[in-house]
Design an enzyme around this catalytic site. Structure first.
Site, short mmCIF file in Angstrom:
data_model
loop_
_atom_site.label_atom_id
_atom_site.label_comp_id
_atom_site.label_asym_id
_atom_site.label_seq_id
_atom_site.Cartn_x
_atom_site.Cartn_y
_atom_site.Cartn_z
N PHE A 34 0.84 -1.20 0.00
CA PHE A 34 0.00 0.00 0.00
C PHE A 34 0.87 1.26 0.00
CE2 PHE A 34 -1.83 3.39 2.65
CZ PHE A 34 -2.90 3.77 1.85
N GLU A 35 1.93 1.24 0.78
CA GLU A 35 2.81 2.40 0.90
C GLU A 35 3.83 2.49 -0.23
OE1 GLU A 35 4.41 2.04 4.89
OE2 GLU A 35 2.71 3.17 5.70
N VAL B 215 -5.34 -1.60 9.87
CA VAL B 215 -6.66 -2.20 9.79
C VAL B 215 -6.90 -2.46 8.31
CG1 VAL B 215 -9.14 -1.95 10.19
CG2 VAL B 215 -7.50 -1.03 11.86
N GLY C 3 -9.38 0.39 14.64
CA GLY C 3 -8.19 1.23 14.76
C GLY C 3 -8.09 1.87 16.13
N ASN D 240 -0.65 9.85 3.23
CA ASN D 240 -1.65 8.90 3.71
C ASN D 240 -2.74 9.66 4.49
OD1 ASN D 240 -3.16 6.79 4.76
ND2 ASN D 240 -1.37 5.60 5.38
N TYR E 75 -5.42 9.92 13.07
CA TYR E 75 -4.62 10.35 14.21
C TYR E 75 -5.01 11.74 14.71
CZ TYR E 75 -1.93 6.16 13.43
OH TYR E 75 -1.56 4.85 13.29
#
Length: 159
Positions: free
Chosen positions: A24-25, A85, A95, A122, A129
């Site tokens: 994903f990253e 997640v 999460g 992201n 957060y």
């Protein structure tokens, strides 16, 4: 309850989720650790974690890995290395459940703060957060945001 402390039996699922995150990253080339070494490092206590099993599917839905660090001026600290997640299990509060589990350990161990990094692109993670008071953010030059939550933030998350 779907949350539990990760055990050695969970290591294959933890490693699989780490690989999913790396893809994903767009950082899969950075993963050089083998499954075997990851398992050995878990056994050696290099890191700890929690895993969430989805109630409906009974499959691993997410996980968090953390380890303890030390700051000579502040004392015990904690690094939350990966909180994942899986996409199909998002919006089920997993999460926050994982994050709160780490915060509870931090509170029990008396750490001064928890640190973690997020890629600056992201946006879902950044928004997640920022949804909790007591989180501070610092930018750096290598495409990551460093987050920090002090004892007051830990208490706020657990409230």
């Amino acid at each position: 309850m779907p949350l539990r402390v990760a055990t050695k039996e969970d290591v294959p699922d933890l490693f699989e989720m780490l690989l999913e995150l790396a893809i994903f990253e767009k950082l899969e080339s950075e993963v050089i650790i083998s499954r075997e070494q990851f398992a050995q490092d878990f056994e050696d206590g290099c890191f700890r974690g929690f895993i969430v099993i989805d109630d409906e599917t009974e499959k691993p839905a997410g996980m968090v890995i953390y380890h303890f660090t030390y700051d000579c001026w502040k004392g015990k600290t904690m690094s939350m290395d990966e909180l994942i997640v899986r996409p199909e299990y998002r919006n089920k509060r997993y999460g926050k459940l994982l994050w709160a589990a780490v915060a509870q350990v931090a509170k029990e161990r008396g750490v001064s703060h928890i640190m973690w990094d997020v890629l600056d692109w992201n946006k879902p993670a950044i928004n997640f957060y920022h949804s909790v008071s007591g989180v501070t953010e610092e930018k750096n030059d290598w495409g990551m945001l460093r987050y920090k939550m002090n004892r007051d933030g830990i208490d706020q998350l657990l409230a």
